[in-house]
Scaffold this active site. Sequence first.
Site, PDB file in Angstrom:
ATOM      1  N   ASP A  14      -3.641   2.434  -0.715  1.00 21.58           N
ATOM      2  CA  ASP A  14      -2.984   2.396   0.579  1.00 21.58           C
ATOM      3  C   ASP A  14      -4.032   1.928   1.589  1.00 21.58           C
ATOM      4  OD1 ASP A  14      -1.048   2.947   2.620  1.00 21.58           O
ATOM      5  OD2 ASP A  14      -2.093   4.835   3.025  1.00 21.58           O
ATOM      6  N   ASP A  16      -3.997   2.329   5.698  1.00 24.00           N
ATOM      7  CA  ASP A  16      -4.298   3.223   6.819  1.00 24.00           C
ATOM      8  C   ASP A  16      -4.495   4.658   6.333  1.00 24.00           C
ATOM      9  OD1 ASP A  16      -3.935   0.979   8.429  1.00 24.00           O
ATOM     10  OD2 ASP A  16      -1.812   1.422   8.744  1.00 24.00           O
TER      11      ASP A  16
END
Length: 186
Positions: A14, A16
Site C-alpha cells: 500500500d 499512504d
Amino acid sequence: MAAALAPRGLVILDRDGVINRDSDAFVKSPAEWLPLPGSIDAIAALSNAGYTVTVASNQSGLARGFFDRSALRSMVRNLRRLVSAAGGHVDRIVVCPHGPDGGCSCRKPLPGLLLRLAKHYDTSLDTVPVIGDSTRDLQAARAAGATPVLVRTGNGARTEASLPADLANVAVYDDLAAAAAALIGR
Ligand SMILES: [Mg+2]
Ligand SMILES: [Zn+2]
C-alpha cells in the site's frame, strides 16, 4: 505478454501510511508526499533481495477532485527517484482512482488492483505478501488469495486494535523496514 518476476516474486505495498505519511486530509501534492523513516531503504532492500516491489493504492482523491493525474505522477516520480537513489527499484504501480460510490471493482477492500498485478505478472498471489496499514488492505489481500501483512505506521496501530476476528492472526510489524527485514530473512 507477462512481465518478468525477480526470483523471490512479488511483494505488494500500500502507499499512504506504509511508504509515506498518511493524512486525514489526503496526500494531495508532491509537497505532502513525505516518506516514512526507513521506508525507501526498506523498498531498496526488498528489491535487492530479489523481490519485485509493486504498489497498489486507493487514490479516491482523484475522483474527489483533490488532486489530478499530473500531481499523482509527480508523487510516483518522487518515489521512483528516491528508491533508485537508494539502489532499488519499484516496478508496477497500480491505482484505484474511483470514489467509494464509484461502483468499481478495484477499490480496496475489493481485490481488483491486486488481481490486475497478478495478471500483469502472470502469477498466482498465493504466498505473495500484501503490506498495508488499513483493514481494507488486509481484506483485499485475503480476497485476492494473497498474504496480508499489517504495519503499525499510518492507520496501522488503530487497525491492529480493531482487527476483525478473521484477520486476528495476520503478521504485524512496526513499520515497512521491520516487515521487509522479516521477509528478507525468511
Ligand atoms: Mg494506507
Ligand atoms: Zn476503482
